[in-house]
Design a protein around this motif. Structure first.
Motif, PDB file in Angstrom:
ATOM      1  N   GLU A  60       0.837  -1.196   0.000  1.00 11.63           N
ATOM      2  CA  GLU A  60       0.000   0.000   0.000  1.00 11.63           C
ATOM      3  C   GLU A  60       0.871   1.246   0.000  1.00 11.63           C
ATOM      4  O   GLU A  60       1.966   1.252   0.559  1.00 11.63           O
ATOM      5  N   GLY A  82       4.434  -7.714  10.437  1.00 13.23           N
ATOM      6  CA  GLY A  82       2.996  -7.982  10.382  1.00 13.23           C
ATOM      7  C   GLY A  82       2.529  -8.544   9.050  1.00 13.23           C
ATOM      8  O   GLY A  82       1.453  -9.129   8.961  1.00 13.23           O
ATOM      9  N   GLN A  83       3.336  -8.412   8.025  1.00 14.64           N
ATOM     10  CA  GLN A  83       2.914  -8.910   6.708  1.00 14.64           C
ATOM     11  C   GLN A  83       3.397 -10.334   6.446  1.00 14.64           C
ATOM     12  O   GLN A  83       3.237 -10.839   5.335  1.00 14.64           O
ATOM     13  N   ALA A  84       4.010 -10.933   7.458  1.00 14.90           N
ATOM     14  CA  ALA A  84       4.503 -12.305   7.278  1.00 14.90           C
ATOM     15  C   ALA A  84       3.562 -13.282   7.969  1.00 14.90           C
ATOM     16  O   ALA A  84       2.869 -12.928   8.927  1.00 14.90           O
ATOM     17  N   PHE A  85       3.549 -14.496   7.478  1.00 12.59           N
ATOM     18  CA  PHE A  85       2.826 -15.557   8.167  1.00 12.59           C
ATOM     19  C   PHE A  85       3.522 -15.856   9.493  1.00 12.59           C
ATOM     20  O   PHE A  85       4.760 -15.818   9.569  1.00 12.59           O
ATOM     21  N   GLY A  86       2.725 -16.141  10.509  1.00 10.65           N
ATOM     22  CA  GLY A  86       3.321 -16.466  11.799  1.00 10.65           C
ATOM     23  C   GLY A  86       2.607 -17.634  12.457  1.00 10.65           C
ATOM     24  O   GLY A  86       1.451 -17.929  12.139  1.00 10.65           O
ATOM     25  N   PHE A  87       3.304 -18.298  13.347  1.00 15.00           N
ATOM     26  CA  PHE A  87       2.703 -19.442  14.036  1.00 15.00           C
ATOM     27  C   PHE A  87       3.207 -19.487  15.465  1.00 15.00           C
ATOM     28  O   PHE A  87       4.361 -19.811  15.718  1.00 15.00           O
ATOM     29  N   VAL A 120       8.557 -16.733   7.309  1.00 20.80           N
ATOM     30  CA  VAL A 120       7.628 -17.337   8.255  1.00 20.80           C
ATOM     31  C   VAL A 120       8.201 -17.187   9.659  1.00 20.80           C
ATOM     32  O   VAL A 120       9.374 -17.431   9.890  1.00 20.80           O
ATOM     33  N   LYS A 121       7.311 -16.769  10.561  1.00 24.35           N
ATOM     34  CA  LYS A 121       7.717 -16.535  11.945  1.00 24.35           C
ATOM     35  C   LYS A 121       7.142 -17.653  12.796  1.00 24.35           C
ATOM     36  O   LYS A 121       5.961 -17.962  12.713  1.00 24.35           O
ATOM     37  N   LEU A 122       7.988 -18.243  13.595  1.00 27.05           N
ATOM     38  CA  LEU A 122       7.526 -19.353  14.412  1.00 27.05           C
ATOM     39  C   LEU A 122       7.914 -19.109  15.858  1.00 27.05           C
ATOM     40  O   LEU A 122       8.917 -18.453  16.129  1.00 27.05           O
ATOM     41  N   LEU A 130      11.008 -20.357   1.840  1.00 28.06           N
ATOM     42  CA  LEU A 130      10.592 -19.410   2.872  1.00 28.06           C
ATOM     43  C   LEU A 130      11.765 -19.140   3.806  1.00 28.06           C
ATOM     44  O   LEU A 130      12.651 -19.974   3.974  1.00 28.06           O
ATOM     45  N   ARG A 142       6.921 -11.058   2.923  1.00 27.18           N
ATOM     46  CA  ARG A 142       5.993 -12.102   2.459  1.00 27.18           C
ATOM     47  C   ARG A 142       6.699 -13.416   2.173  1.00 27.18           C
ATOM     48  O   ARG A 142       6.066 -14.428   1.902  1.00 27.18           O
ATOM     49  N   PRO A 183       6.811 -12.701  17.931  1.00 22.63           N
ATOM     50  CA  PRO A 183       6.650 -12.684  16.470  1.00 22.63           C
ATOM     51  C   PRO A 183       5.421 -11.908  16.001  1.00 22.63           C
ATOM     52  O   PRO A 183       5.361 -11.476  14.848  1.00 22.63           O
ATOM     53  N   ALA A 184       4.462 -11.723  16.900  1.00 23.75           N
ATOM     54  CA  ALA A 184       3.312 -10.904  16.507  1.00 23.75           C
ATOM     55  C   ALA A 184       3.703  -9.428  16.402  1.00 23.75           C
ATOM     56  O   ALA A 184       3.007  -8.648  15.764  1.00 23.75           O
TER      57      ALA A 184
END
Ligand SMILES: Cc1ncc(C[n+]2csc(CCOP(=O)(O)OP(=O)(O)O)c2C)c(N)n1
Ligand code: SF4
Ligand SMILES: [Mg+2]
Lengths: 614, 362
Positions: free
Chosen positions: B17, B88-93, B71-73, B114, B68, B83-84
């Motif tokens: 954006e 913020g634009q990455a996948f996390g777990f 990956v955050k684990l 990744l 993108r 990791p939160a």
């Protein structure tokens, strides 16, 4: 004198494990199969590598029953330590084949049975040079003796040896030497018996395969696209993983590179973690284990349930606990699977009952897991997984993988144009199943943060009570949706019959036989073969349609009955449980006995007849 | 030779954006440092973990990593929540307590394109997850694995963890008489191929170490001392902010040069050493101990032991081994990430099944 029955025989071979008898038994079994006679085998083995008793029971059944036979017609008494008990395992009039190289001790004599000797020790001492191999070759002698006694010709035996040891002519000849010596000994001494004859059925087994559930499951998984396998060795599930290790390199290479990853993990906790990590990252992933391993996986499976991550767990059940009876069969982890993990959890379980369904359900399990974004169990047991079963060949149903509500970057692009937003945990369709993206999806709205249940519909962190409740309620809706998606039961209904029998898994085969026997003595039953949890509507209708329902399961506490009763308490009250939990493959006779006990409808003699028939 | 941040506008602008803040510094892929942030932290004010988060953000920004592709684990703990708070634009777990190693192994196995970053705590890694952690390193799974080490269980309110030093006291006075597990030592022993220690308060050292870990293919373990200001910051604790500050023992100052920067470095003979990482990036080590060589395993272990004996925290790039292939490479996987394969490659042809059927007929 009995008149020999044709192609109706059960032979039990009592030996020590590690003595090489597995190979001998295999030859014997395959020879009968090659003759075209319907046959099955049950291996009852100890949790040990060498020196403990093991029994291998082969059944030839013209009628095509593959369950373990209640009675033993012939015993190969080749294990001194169990001999004193083994002589009482066979039926009156049965036959005992023993090694008469030394005289039979008086305590091994029993009335009413026929003793036949074959000097196996002496034969191998003469034929096989002194080596560790000699002891093993001793077992080949009983193969020859039995072949003569029951009518397996040496040509068939040779053909089996060639199938088995094709590229090793020396092995073929050395085995053949001892088998032939056993055969000729019986022939030359004019030894006979009148119990049974094996008679070749031309094309009888044409087109049939012999396999085990763990092979079927592994192949099914490969054809279902299993991509990451992580496992930790445990009987009776190891051979499923080992079959994957065997077949994957052959079936799943692209330009010499693997299209799969198979990892022997450091424990089942790690195995489950890897499976869930891979499922989250978008691959079809699986593990296989049995009860103790499943216990260790509980926490991770719970997370996968709430975080909604596709993953497949093959559970090959055995006698619990960890130092229980690992080499005996059970269906006693039903509830451990169904309610697996903490919190309000319910899981989808696929329940194969034969080799074909082991293959098919293994293949489809990944579709179910992706469709419902959840851990899925494939429930098997040692009897299905590790015993040899004859079966129609595996067939691949050509159907596209069901990847469920997997959203690609292109779809997100389109959604955006339509003003639609990606919301990871939002129930857009009312079926409880949300939409899912996977890491690597480059769209700027694809990513989300995965955590257990502390999130809202947009996957944002939330400890709000309404968000939490909505998550739980939606998961329940999702489970309800699964009811009409999982394999339906197979039902057999007969006009006017008010007694129903429900069974599942490896109980199917003996139940089928038991119902035939019951019919023969006048008790007709209808049947429902349960093939999945959650319970489907058809199960309810079946319960409604009958006055009494017998539910056959292999555990002490009627675990499946409890699941049914939880669902429909009033209908569940009609259930009379048939519970078999001695750890051995189920026999039809045991089912018949318990159903009669339940029905209390007839005399002990009828029970006895029905039990012993066949 | 401080940190460099390139300000060039690159082509290949990703379609983020419009930020409308033209004056903000942007990196090579046109992102501002702010673009690497996540949701606001919910940790205690002053918590060391938040400082590490800031270094993580800085490192990703400086290395111009596309969020993108990340990956955050994490496991469970205050540290594992972080990791939160970045990318913020990455996948996390945020997974199960102690099991991040296993999850990362699975995720990495099926998509090695990744870039995995894991954040864990000392309880998460050195206690409940110790076994899985060791085996992840033994496999050399590709990951940047940060342990935010505060010597306590923060989230469960202050119990000792397995990295609490012998002789350290709890807030209530209780003495720890168990020896600490030294995670750097453990990592070297179990096969990690990039092992560093740092301090949450030293962004100048930590950020380049994280950049180096991201550029490395294999298990990169960063044991980062990170004071828990709520439960382990008192007199008598060896993980208090004050104690750590007073006892840091850095072996190098370091600079990170990303692969895309063609910078000539003036080396000081004898004291500077350049380490080339797998993606072509470089770390320049300005040695504070002239004899320290991070490729020497025995020396690394001896140095850790010596520091522990003196009650010091050895920091810097302690050990580095670029020679071992990472786990995904060892598995001889096909080019396309496994997770992206379609049915055509995942489902073997039916003829092969017929072949197997024929074999099973014998
Ligand atoms: C199986 C399991 N046991 C216990 C817990 C409770 N628990 C949550 S966080 C935590 C310790 C976290 O300590 P650490 O990893 O050092 O993180 P910190 O909070 O100190 O950053 C524990 C024991 C849990 N979540 N799961
Ligand atoms: S309890 Fe300690 S570790 Fe947790 S957020 Fe607070 S200061 Fe940080
Ligand atoms: Mg901690």
């Amino acid at each position: 004198m009995e008149t020999p029955r044709i192609n109706d025989l059960s032979i039990c071979v009592a030996t020590e494990n590690g003595s090489g008898s597995a190979s001998a038994n295999n030859i014997l079994f395959k020879a009968i199969f090659k003759m075209g006679i319907p046959c099955s085998s049950k291996n009852m083995f100890p949790s040990n590598i060498q020196g403990l008793p093991t029994w291998y029971q082969i059944r030839a059944s013209a009628e095509g029953y593959f369950g373990r036979k209640d009675v033993i017609d012939a015993m190969v008494m080749f294990n001194d330590t169990t001999a004193a008990k083994d002589i009482y395992r066979i039926r009156d009039g049965g036959l005992i084949l023993y090694d008469d190289s030394t005289p039979l001790p008086p305590n091994l004599k029993r009335e009413g049975v026929q003793y036949l000797g074959v000097p196996a020790n002496k034969i191998v001492q003469k034929l096989v040079p002194a080596s560790p191999l000699r002891g093993k070759q001793r077992n080949m002698v009983y193969v020859g003796a039995l072949a003569y006694l029951f009518g397996i010709d040496m040509e068939t035996i040779r053909a089996v040896l060639e199938d088995t040891f094709g590229k090793k002519p020396v092995v073929i000849e050395s085995n053949l030497l001892c088998i032939d010596a056993g055969y000729r000994h019986m022939e030359e001494n004019g030894v006979t018996q009148n119990i049974a004859r094996l008679q070749a059925i031309p094309n009888g087994n044409k087109g049939k395969i012999i396999t085990e559930g763990n092979t079927a499951g592994a192949l099914g998984a490969i054809y279902g696209g299993a991509t990451l396998v992580s496992w930790y060795p445990i009987t009776p599930s190891s051979s499923l993983a080992e079959n994957l290790e065997h077949y994957l390199p052959r079936l799943r290479k692209s330009n010499g590179k693997a299209t799969y990853a198979i990892i022997q993990a450091e424990d089942e906790i790690a195995a489950a973690g890897m499976v869930v990590g891979a499922g989250w990252a978008g691959a079809r992933s699986m593990t296989c284990t049995s009860g103790p391993g499943l216990s260790l996986m509980n926490e991770t499976i719970g997370l996968a349930h709430f975080a909604e991550i596709p993953s497949v767990f093959f559970i090959i059940q055995r006698g619990g606990p960890s130092t229980g009876l690992p080499t005996r069969t059970q269906q006693a982890d039903i509830q451990l699977m169904y309610y697996c993990s903490h919190g309000d959890t319910r899981h989808i379980i696929l329940i194969p009952h034969d080799m074909k369904s082991c293959f098919d359900f293994a293949r489809r399990s990944f579709d179910v897991a992706e469709r419902f974004q959840t851990p899925v169990f494939v429930m098997m047991d040692l009897d299905l997984g590790m015993n040899l079963w004859s079966s129609e060949p595996f067939r691949l149903e050509k159907e596209p993988f069901d990847r469920g509500k997997l959203v690609t970057a292109e779809m997100l692009e389109q959604w955006e144009k339509e003003g639609k937003k990606f919301r990871r945990y939002f129930d857009a369709d009312g079926d409880g199943i949300p939409y899912r993206t996977i890491p690597g999806n480059p769209h700027r709205h694809a990513a989300y943060f995965t955590r257990g249940s502390g999130h809202d519909a947009d996957a944002l962190y939330s400890e709000d009570e309404n968000d939490y409740k909505e998550t739980l309620d939606r998961l329940r809706r999702k489970f309800e949706t699964a009811r009409s998606y999982v394999p339906k039961p197979i039902i057999e209904m007969n006009e006017g019959v008010k007694t129903g029998v429900i069974c599942f898994g490896s109980s199917y085969e003996p139940t089928r036989e038991a119902r035939d026997r019951l019919r023969a003595v006048g008790l007709k039953t209808n049947h429902l073969l349960l093939r999945a949890l959650p319970l489907t509507e058809e199960v309810k209708e079946f319960l409604e349609a009958h006055k009494t329902i017998y539910l056959v399961e292999q555990n002490r506490d009627a675990q499946m009955a409890a699941v049914v009763k939880e669902e429909w308490p009033e209908l569940g009250a009609k259930i009379i449980s048939v519970l078999i939990y001695d750890g051995l493959p189920v026999t039809a006779g045991e089912i018949v006995k318990q159903i009669f006990n339940g029905a209390q409808a007839t005399t002990a003699e009828v029970v006895r007849q029905a039990r012993l028939r066949g | 030779m401080g940190r460099r941040r390139l300000q060039q506008k690159s082509s290949g602008k990703p379609d983020y954006e419009d930020k409308g803040v033209a004056e903000k510094k942007v990196n090579r892929i046109n992102l501002t440092e702010k673009d690497y942030e996540g949701t606001p932290s919910t940790l205690c004010r002053g918590c060391g973990h938040d400082a590490i988060t800031a270094s993580v953000i800085r490192a990703f920004f400086d290395s111009s990593v596309d969020p993108r592709k990340v990956v955050k684990l994490s496991g469970i703990g205050c540290s594992s929540k972080t990791p939160a708070y970045f990318l913020g634009q990455a996948f996390g777990f945020n997974a199960v307590h102690g099991r991040m190693s296993a999850l990362a192994t699975g995720a990495n196995g099926v998509n090695r394109t990744l870039i995995p970053i894991g954040v864990s705590g000392d309880g998460d890694t050195a206690a409940i997850g110790l076994g899985n952690f060791c085996h992840m390193m033994r496999r050399n799974v590709n990951i940047t694995y940060i342990v935010e080490n505060n010597g306590v269980y923060g989230l469960t309110k202050g119990q000792f963890s397995a990295t609490a030093d012998k002789g350290s006291r709890m807030k209530g006075g209780k003495l720890n008489d168990m020896p600490a597990i030294d995670l750097a030592e453990l990592a070297i022993t179990f096969g990690a191929t990039y092992v560093a220690r740092s301090f949450s308060g030293d962004r100048k050292q930590l950020a380049p170490l994280i950049q180096g870990a991201l550029a490395h293919k294999g298990s990169a373990i960063l044991d980062v001392l990170s004071p828990c200001v709520t439960f382990n910051n008192h007199e008598g604790s060896t993980k208090s902010l004050k104690y750590i500050r007073e006892n840091l023992d850095p072996i190098q100052d370091l600079d990170f040069i990303p692969y895309y920067e063609n910078i000539e470095v003036d080396y000081k003979e004898g004291t500077d050493q350049e380490v080339t990482l797998h993606d072509g990036s470089r770390i320049v080590l300005h040695k504070l101990r002239s004899d320290y060589d991070p490729s020497n395993k025995m020396q690394a272990l001896a140095a850790i032991h010596a520091a522990v004996a003196e009650g010091k925290f050895l920091t810097g790039l302690i050990y580095y081994d670029p020679s071992r292939p990472d786990f995904a490479e060892q598995m001889n996987l096909c080019e396309t990430p496994l997770a992206e394969l379609g049915q055509d490659l995942l489902q073997p042809p039916a003829e092969l099944l017929d072949e197997i059927n024929a074999e099973l007929m014998k």
